[in-house]
Scaffold this motif. Structure first.
Motif, short mmCIF file in Angstrom:
data_model
loop_
_atom_site.label_atom_id
_atom_site.label_comp_id
_atom_site.label_asym_id
_atom_site.label_seq_id
_atom_site.Cartn_x
_atom_site.Cartn_y
_atom_site.Cartn_z
N ILE A 76 -25.63 18.46 29.23
CA ILE A 76 -25.26 18.91 30.57
C ILE A 76 -26.21 18.32 31.61
O ILE A 76 -25.78 17.87 32.68
CB ILE A 76 -25.24 20.46 30.63
CG1 ILE A 76 -24.07 21.00 29.81
CG2 ILE A 76 -25.16 20.95 32.07
CD1 ILE A 76 -24.09 22.50 29.62
N ALA A 77 -27.50 18.29 31.32
CA ALA A 77 -28.48 17.74 32.25
C ALA A 77 -28.24 16.26 32.49
O ALA A 77 -28.30 15.78 33.63
CB ALA A 77 -29.89 17.98 31.72
N VAL A 78 -27.94 15.51 31.44
CA VAL A 78 -27.69 14.08 31.58
C VAL A 78 -26.43 13.84 32.41
O VAL A 78 -26.41 12.99 33.31
CB VAL A 78 -27.58 13.39 30.20
CG1 VAL A 78 -27.02 11.99 30.32
CG2 VAL A 78 -28.94 13.38 29.53
N LEU A 81 -27.26 14.58 35.99
CA LEU A 81 -28.13 13.56 36.58
C LEU A 81 -27.35 12.30 36.97
O LEU A 81 -27.75 11.59 37.90
CB LEU A 81 -29.25 13.20 35.62
CG LEU A 81 -30.37 14.22 35.51
CD1 LEU A 81 -31.34 13.82 34.40
CD2 LEU A 81 -31.11 14.34 36.82
N PHE A 82 -26.27 12.03 36.28
CA PHE A 82 -25.47 10.85 36.62
C PHE A 82 -24.40 11.15 37.66
O PHE A 82 -23.99 10.26 38.40
CB PHE A 82 -24.81 10.26 35.37
CG PHE A 82 -25.76 9.46 34.54
CD1 PHE A 82 -26.31 8.29 35.02
CD2 PHE A 82 -26.11 9.86 33.26
CE1 PHE A 82 -27.19 7.53 34.26
CE2 PHE A 82 -26.99 9.13 32.49
CZ PHE A 82 -27.53 7.97 32.99
N THR A 83 -23.91 12.38 37.74
CA THR A 83 -22.79 12.66 38.64
C THR A 83 -23.22 13.24 39.99
O THR A 83 -22.58 12.95 41.00
CB THR A 83 -21.81 13.65 37.99
OG1 THR A 83 -22.50 14.83 37.62
CG2 THR A 83 -21.12 13.03 36.80
N LEU A 84 -24.28 14.03 40.04
CA LEU A 84 -24.66 14.66 41.30
C LEU A 84 -25.09 13.68 42.39
O LEU A 84 -24.71 13.87 43.56
CB LEU A 84 -25.75 15.71 41.06
CG LEU A 84 -25.28 16.99 40.37
CD1 LEU A 84 -26.43 17.95 40.19
CD2 LEU A 84 -24.15 17.64 41.14
N PRO A 85 -25.86 12.63 42.09
CA PRO A 85 -26.17 11.68 43.17
C PRO A 85 -24.94 11.00 43.76
O PRO A 85 -24.85 10.80 44.98
CB PRO A 85 -27.09 10.66 42.50
CG PRO A 85 -27.69 11.39 41.36
CD PRO A 85 -26.63 12.33 40.89
N VAL A 86 -23.98 10.66 42.92
CA VAL A 86 -22.75 10.02 43.41
C VAL A 86 -21.96 11.02 44.26
O VAL A 86 -21.45 10.69 45.33
CB VAL A 86 -21.89 9.52 42.23
CG1 VAL A 86 -20.56 8.99 42.70
CG2 VAL A 86 -22.67 8.47 41.45
N LYS A 90 -21.15 10.71 48.38
CA LYS A 90 -19.78 10.71 48.87
C LYS A 90 -19.53 11.84 49.86
O LYS A 90 -18.84 11.66 50.87
CB LYS A 90 -18.81 10.82 47.68
CG LYS A 90 -17.37 10.61 48.03
CD LYS A 90 -16.52 10.55 46.79
CE LYS A 90 -15.08 10.26 47.15
NZ LYS A 90 -14.23 10.19 45.96
N TYR A 91 -20.10 13.03 49.60
CA TYR A 91 -19.82 14.22 50.42
C TYR A 91 -21.11 14.79 51.01
O TYR A 91 -21.28 16.01 51.05
CB TYR A 91 -19.14 15.29 49.58
CG TYR A 91 -17.84 14.86 48.95
CD1 TYR A 91 -16.70 14.70 49.72
CD2 TYR A 91 -17.77 14.60 47.58
CE1 TYR A 91 -15.51 14.30 49.14
CE2 TYR A 91 -16.57 14.21 47.00
CZ TYR A 91 -15.45 14.06 47.78
OH TYR A 91 -14.29 13.67 47.21
N ASP A 92 -22.01 13.95 51.50
CA ASP A 92 -23.31 14.45 51.94
C ASP A 92 -23.23 15.39 53.15
O ASP A 92 -23.98 16.36 53.23
CB ASP A 92 -24.28 13.29 52.23
CG ASP A 92 -23.78 12.36 53.31
OD1 ASP A 92 -22.58 12.41 53.65
OD2 ASP A 92 -24.61 11.57 53.81
N ASP A 93 -22.31 15.17 54.08
CA ASP A 93 -22.19 16.05 55.24
C ASP A 93 -21.76 17.46 54.84
O ASP A 93 -22.34 18.45 55.30
CB ASP A 93 -21.19 15.47 56.25
CG ASP A 93 -21.67 14.15 56.83
OD1 ASP A 93 -22.91 13.95 56.89
OD2 ASP A 93 -20.81 13.33 57.22
#
Length: 131
Positions: A76-78, A81-86, A90-93
């Motif tokens: 789950i952590a891996v 770690l790969f999906t949350l930055p992307v 994409k949806y930072d606002d």
């Protein structure tokens, strides 16, 4: 293959320089000592907010540990770690807006907790110690 060629294989000698090992050990020792200082500050309870957040974090980790085994938590952590930055790029606002609202709500809840619970805990007078 060497039996066919009738010559022993040449295996190169591998050595790690002693200076490199000592430098790595020194860096690791410094980081461990720094971690011990941070742990001692948290355990002393001087910063109550940090102390309570560590307790809450360990409580959440213990609950997750009851629900999942270690390999599942690592998986789950891996994935996170790969999906949350992307996802954040994409949806930072929208993420920032929701995080700001959540932070305001957490501060309100902490103020209520501080007023109802923490203010009622008697505290002893601090005496200046001479060293």
């Amino acid at each position: 293959m060497s039996s066919i060629l009738l010559s022993p294989p040449h295996i190169p000698q591998v050595q790690i320089p002693e200076k490199l090992v000592l430098q790595i050990a020194s860096v690791i020792t410094l980081e461990i000592n720094r971690a011990f200082v941070i742990l001692r500050e948290i355990a002393s309870g001087k910063d109550l907010k940090q102390f309570l957040s560590v307790i809450a974090g360990l409580w959440v980790v213990s609950i997750l540990g009851k629900w999942y085994n270690f390999l599942t938590l690592v998986y789950i952590a891996v994935v996170l770690l790969f999906t949350l930055p992307v996802f954040y790029e994409k949806y930072d606002d929208q993420v920032d807006a929701v995080a700001e609202k959540a932070l305001i709500e957490i501060k309100k809840q902490y103020a209520v907790f501080d007023a109802k619970v923490m203010s009622k805990i008697p505290r002893g007078q601090l005496k200046d110690k001479k060293f």
